[in-house]
Motif scaffolding. Structure first.
Motif, PDB file in Angstrom:
ATOM      1  N   GLU A  63       0.860  -1.191   0.000  1.00  0.00           N
ATOM      2  CA  GLU A  63       0.000   0.000   0.000  1.00  0.00           C
ATOM      3  C   GLU A  63       0.890   1.232   0.000  1.00  0.00           C
ATOM      4  N   ARG A  64       0.541   2.211  -0.810  1.00  0.00           N
ATOM      5  CA  ARG A  64       1.265   3.479  -0.821  1.00  0.00           C
ATOM      6  C   ARG A  64       0.304   4.602  -0.481  1.00  0.00           C
ATOM      7  N   VAL A  65       0.682   5.396   0.508  1.00  0.00           N
ATOM      8  CA  VAL A  65      -0.089   6.571   0.901  1.00  0.00           C
ATOM      9  C   VAL A  65       0.711   7.794   0.474  1.00  0.00           C
ATOM     10  N   SER A  66       0.127   8.608  -0.390  1.00  0.00           N
ATOM     11  CA  SER A  66       0.802   9.798  -0.922  1.00  0.00           C
ATOM     12  C   SER A  66       0.097  11.047  -0.414  1.00  0.00           C
ATOM     13  N   ARG A  67       0.890  12.071  -0.130  1.00  0.00           N
ATOM     14  CA  ARG A  67       0.345  13.314   0.414  1.00  0.00           C
ATOM     15  C   ARG A  67       1.058  14.491  -0.220  1.00  0.00           C
ATOM     16  N   VAL A  68       0.299  15.483  -0.668  1.00  0.00           N
ATOM     17  CA  VAL A  68       0.894  16.707  -1.193  1.00  0.00           C
ATOM     18  C   VAL A  68       1.383  17.540  -0.009  1.00  0.00           C
ATOM     19  N   ALA A  69       2.694  17.735   0.074  1.00  0.00           N
ATOM     20  CA  ALA A  69       3.280  18.441   1.215  1.00  0.00           C
ATOM     21  C   ALA A  69       3.351  19.944   0.994  1.00  0.00           C
ATOM     22  N   SER A  70       3.657  20.373  -0.236  1.00  0.00           N
ATOM     23  CA  SER A  70       3.761  21.805  -0.506  1.00  0.00           C
ATOM     24  C   SER A  70       3.694  22.044  -2.002  1.00  0.00           C
ATOM     25  N   ILE A  71       3.284  23.267  -2.358  1.00  0.00           N
ATOM     26  CA  ILE A  71       3.276  23.712  -3.753  1.00  0.00           C
ATOM     27  C   ILE A  71       3.817  25.130  -3.761  1.00  0.00           C
ATOM     28  N   THR A  72       4.915  25.341  -4.497  1.00  0.00           N
ATOM     29  CA  THR A  72       5.645  26.600  -4.400  1.00  0.00           C
ATOM     30  C   THR A  72       5.946  27.180  -5.771  1.00  0.00           C
ATOM     31  N   PRO A  73       5.339  28.304  -6.152  1.00  0.00           N
ATOM     32  CA  PRO A  73       5.715  28.969  -7.410  1.00  0.00           C
ATOM     33  C   PRO A  73       7.080  29.640  -7.273  1.00  0.00           C
ATOM     34  N   LYS A  74       7.876  29.570  -8.335  1.00  0.00           N
ATOM     35  CA  LYS A  74       9.186  30.211  -8.374  1.00  0.00           C
ATOM     36  C   LYS A  74       9.431  30.722  -9.780  1.00  0.00           C
ATOM     37  N   SER A  75      10.537  31.408  -9.952  1.00  0.00           N
ATOM     38  CA  SER A  75      10.961  31.822 -11.288  1.00  0.00           C
ATOM     39  C   SER A  75      12.454  31.582 -11.401  1.00  0.00           C
ATOM     40  N   GLY A  76      12.888  31.267 -12.625  1.00  0.00           N
ATOM     41  CA  GLY A  76      14.294  30.981 -12.852  1.00  0.00           C
ATOM     42  C   GLY A  76      14.713  31.403 -14.235  1.00  0.00           C
ATOM     43  N   LYS A  77      15.877  30.928 -14.663  1.00  0.00           N
ATOM     44  CA  LYS A  77      16.396  31.297 -15.974  1.00  0.00           C
ATOM     45  C   LYS A  77      15.460  30.864 -17.088  1.00  0.00           C
ATOM     46  N   SER A  78      14.737  29.764 -16.867  1.00  0.00           N
ATOM     47  CA  SER A  78      13.841  29.254 -17.907  1.00  0.00           C
ATOM     48  C   SER A  78      12.433  29.813 -17.801  1.00  0.00           C
ATOM     49  N   GLY A  79      12.208  30.745 -16.865  1.00  0.00           N
ATOM     50  CA  GLY A  79      10.890  31.364 -16.736  1.00  0.00           C
ATOM     51  C   GLY A  79      10.167  30.905 -15.486  1.00  0.00           C
ATOM     52  N   ALA A  80       8.839  30.932 -15.541  1.00  0.00           N
ATOM     53  CA  ALA A  80       8.021  30.559 -14.393  1.00  0.00           C
ATOM     54  C   ALA A  80       8.126  29.069 -14.124  1.00  0.00           C
ATOM     55  N   MET A  81       8.105  28.705 -12.839  1.00  0.00           N
ATOM     56  CA  MET A  81       8.150  27.309 -12.415  1.00  0.00           C
ATOM     57  C   MET A  81       7.240  27.130 -11.214  1.00  0.00           C
ATOM     58  N   VAL A  82       6.742  25.933 -11.031  1.00  0.00           N
ATOM     59  CA  VAL A  82       6.014  25.571  -9.824  1.00  0.00           C
ATOM     60  C   VAL A  82       6.571  24.247  -9.331  1.00  0.00           C
ATOM     61  N   PHE A  83       6.979  24.208  -8.062  1.00  0.00           N
ATOM     62  CA  PHE A  83       7.498  22.986  -7.452  1.00  0.00           C
ATOM     63  C   PHE A  83       6.409  22.371  -6.571  1.00  0.00           C
ATOM     64  N   ALA A  84       6.233  21.084  -6.704  1.00  0.00           N
ATOM     65  CA  ALA A  84       5.312  20.346  -5.838  1.00  0.00           C
ATOM     66  C   ALA A  84       6.104  19.286  -5.089  1.00  0.00           C
ATOM     67  N   SER A  85       5.956  19.261  -3.781  1.00  0.00           N
ATOM     68  CA  SER A  85       6.599  18.256  -2.946  1.00  0.00           C
ATOM     69  C   SER A  85       5.543  17.231  -2.529  1.00  0.00           C
ATOM     70  N   VAL A  86       5.806  15.954  -2.812  1.00  0.00           N
ATOM     71  CA  VAL A  86       4.855  14.887  -2.530  1.00  0.00           C
ATOM     72  C   VAL A  86       5.537  13.842  -1.654  1.00  0.00           C
ATOM     73  N   GLU A  87       4.898  13.508  -0.550  1.00  0.00           N
ATOM     74  CA  GLU A  87       5.415  12.496   0.371  1.00  0.00           C
ATOM     75  C   GLU A  87       4.736  11.158   0.084  1.00  0.00           C
ATOM     76  N   HIS A  88       5.542  10.104  -0.066  1.00  0.00           N
ATOM     77  CA  HIS A  88       5.019   8.763  -0.318  1.00  0.00           C
ATOM     78  C   HIS A  88       5.474   7.828   0.799  1.00  0.00           C
ATOM     79  N   ASP A  89       4.545   7.171   1.459  1.00  0.00           N
ATOM     80  CA  ASP A  89       4.859   6.103   2.412  1.00  0.00           C
ATOM     81  C   ASP A  89       4.400   4.785   1.804  1.00  0.00           C
ATOM     82  N   THR A  90       5.339   3.871   1.598  1.00  0.00           N
ATOM     83  CA  THR A  90       5.031   2.573   1.003  1.00  0.00           C
ATOM     84  C   THR A  90       5.138   1.496   2.071  1.00  0.00           C
ATOM     85  N   PHE A  91       4.056   0.752   2.258  1.00  0.00           N
ATOM     86  CA  PHE A  91       3.993  -0.304   3.266  1.00  0.00           C
ATOM     87  C   PHE A  91       3.976  -1.663   2.568  1.00  0.00           C
ATOM     88  N   ALA A  92       4.723  -2.619   3.118  1.00  0.00           N
ATOM     89  CA  ALA A  92       4.728  -3.992   2.626  1.00  0.00           C
ATOM     90  C   ALA A  92       4.233  -4.902   3.743  1.00  0.00           C
TER      91      ALA A  92
END
Length: 285
Positions: free
Chosen positions: A106-135
């Motif tokens: 079983e894998r439980v996934s959770r959206v931890a954060s969503i962060t807009p940024k800008s860089g050399k290539s233009g606009a960016m959005v980073f999403a951090s996702v936490e995954h816990d995998t149980f066996a």
């Protein structure tokens, strides 16, 4: 330029649960993909979790790039960020227990954060996702995955990465070194194992003309799996592993996989033939 400063707070904390079973057939296909010997039972090599509890969006729900389309519905795990290109940027992984053939997963996934940024290539959005995998009910793998959304590439943008230069990778500073040339067959099999339909891995006209890559792109978790295998051959299973994509690796071009050990800490990496770094990684035993 797309507007990326939307309020994505409603997606932070969203969870998704998936179930799977690591049966002998799946284990055999994973081992065959990496030319590893078959085994009928026992713990699988680290990296097997990348092909468990995979996405299962219907084909009709895929976007132009092959990823599932995102919308603002309650069932959309990730938000409808208005940037068309998506990349797996990095992961931090803790291994708590092995995953054995036959295990209920079983894998439980959770959206931890969503962060807009800008860089050399233009606009960016980073999403951090936490995954816990149980066996079989035991926490086996905890992973924090970083996804990045990018603006569309200009039609006349230079192809990436730049053509290989005359320099050559020197493995002298590393304790272990393996050279592998990823093939189209390897990419196809890994895409199938992970149910990954991102077109940069199998559709050359799309990869070249739309996302402006010089060729088909080798999957980040595929290279991470190869580095984990190198580490296991050298020192055994790891307790911790982190990797970050630095530059695209292109199919058909030599990939140098390397490892250096200092006490319980490992420095790992993947490099192109001319010395361009593709993946930075570190681990601990």
């Amino acid at each position: 330029m797309p507007e990326t400063a939307g309020d994505w707070s409603a997606w932070v904390g969203r969870e998704e649960r998936r179930i799977d079973r690591l049966d002998e057939a799946l284990a055999g296909r994973w081992l065959a993909t990496f030319d590893l010997p078959a085994q009928g039972a026992g713990a699988m090599p680290q990296g097997i979790h990348f092909c468990l509890c995979t996405p299962d969006a219907p084909t009709g729900a895929l976007g132009e790039d092959g990823h599932p389309r995102r919308d603002d519905s309650a069932g959309s795990f990730l938000p409808p960020v208005p940037l068309p290109r998506r990349m797996w940027a990095a992961s931090e992984i803790a291994f708590h227990a092995p995953i054995s053939i036959g295990a209920a997963v079983e894998r439980v996934s959770r959206v931890a954060s969503i962060t807009p940024k800008s860089g050399k290539s233009g606009a960016m959005v980073f999403a951090s996702v936490e995954h816990d995998t149980f066996a079989d009910g035991v926490l086996a793998v905890r992973e924090v995955q970083a996804l990045v959304y990018l603006e569309a590439a200009a039609p006349d943008a230079p192809l990436q990465p730049a053509a290989a230069g005359d320099a050559r990778f020197d493995p002298a500073a590393w304790h272990a070194h393996r050279v592998l040339t990823p093939t189209e067959s390897l990419l196809f099999r890994f895409s199938a194992l992970t149910f990954n339909s991102h077109r940069i891995h199998y559709d050359l006209p799309y990869a070249r003309d739309v996302e402006r890559y010089r060729g088909l792109v080798v999957h980040g978790p595929l290279m991470a799996s190869l580095l984990l295998q190198l580490a296991e051959e050298r020192v055994g299973p790891l307790k911790r592993f982190a990797f970050r994509a630095v530059s695209p690796a292109i199919v058909g071009e030599p990939l140098h996989l390397v490892l250096r050990q200092e006490d319980s800490t490992l420095t790992l990496g993947a490099f192109a033939g001319d010395g361009r770094q593709v993946v930075q990684a570190e681990g601990a035993v």
